[in-house]
Design an enzyme around this catalytic site. Structure first.
Site: not given
Length: 152
Positions: A48, A76
């Site tokens: 990401e 996360c």
């Protein structure tokens, strides 16, 4: 999401945990990323983050309003925070992460009303394919670890 899964397969070929990400704006792919923390010796090189950095460079702005990020695993805490700081409109993820997921599995940063930006989150898109890839990767690693012969 299929392109994100392709990025995840690339990560696997390189020995990285198979996670891939794609940033889309106005229906056009503007950036891709795959996990690279091992190869880059960088704990922040999650798929990401790699994709967000590339998108920001392409758009010439660290804010990415109107952009969507597709990722093969629930983000996360670090990645979720970066997504909100980038002002993404929406995050779409595939498989849940029951150990570190910050979009509902462990915590949900996206639902924190105190934060000044709220990104829409959609989970479970092509989850079976992503989960199967992750399970396959870790099974392969366990098998390889058992083959290592420790000298006596």
């Amino acid at each position: 999401m299929q392109l994100a899964l392709d990025q995840a397969r690339h990560a696997w070929r390189l020995g990285e945990v198979p996670v891939g990400a794609v940033v889309v704006k106005d229906g056009e792919v503007i950036a891709v990323g795959y996990n690279q923390p091992i190869g880059q010796h960088d704990p922040t090189a999650h798929a990401e983050i790699v994709a967000l950095r590339a998108a920001a460079v392409k758009l010439g702005n660290y804010r990415l309003p109107g952009c969507e990020l597709y990722v093969t695993l629930e983000p996360c805490v670090m990645c979720s925070g970066a997504m909100m700081h980038a002002r993404l409109a929406r995050v779409i993820y595939a498989a849940q992460d029951p150990k570190t997921g910050a979009a509902g599995s462990v915590v949900n940063l996206f639902e924190q009303e105190q934060l000044n930006h709220h990104t829409e989150v959609v989970g479970g898109v092509m989850a079976d394919e992503s989960a199967a890839m992750l399970k396959g990767f870790f099974a392969e690693r366990r098998t390889a670890a058992r083959r290592v012969i420790v000298p006596e």
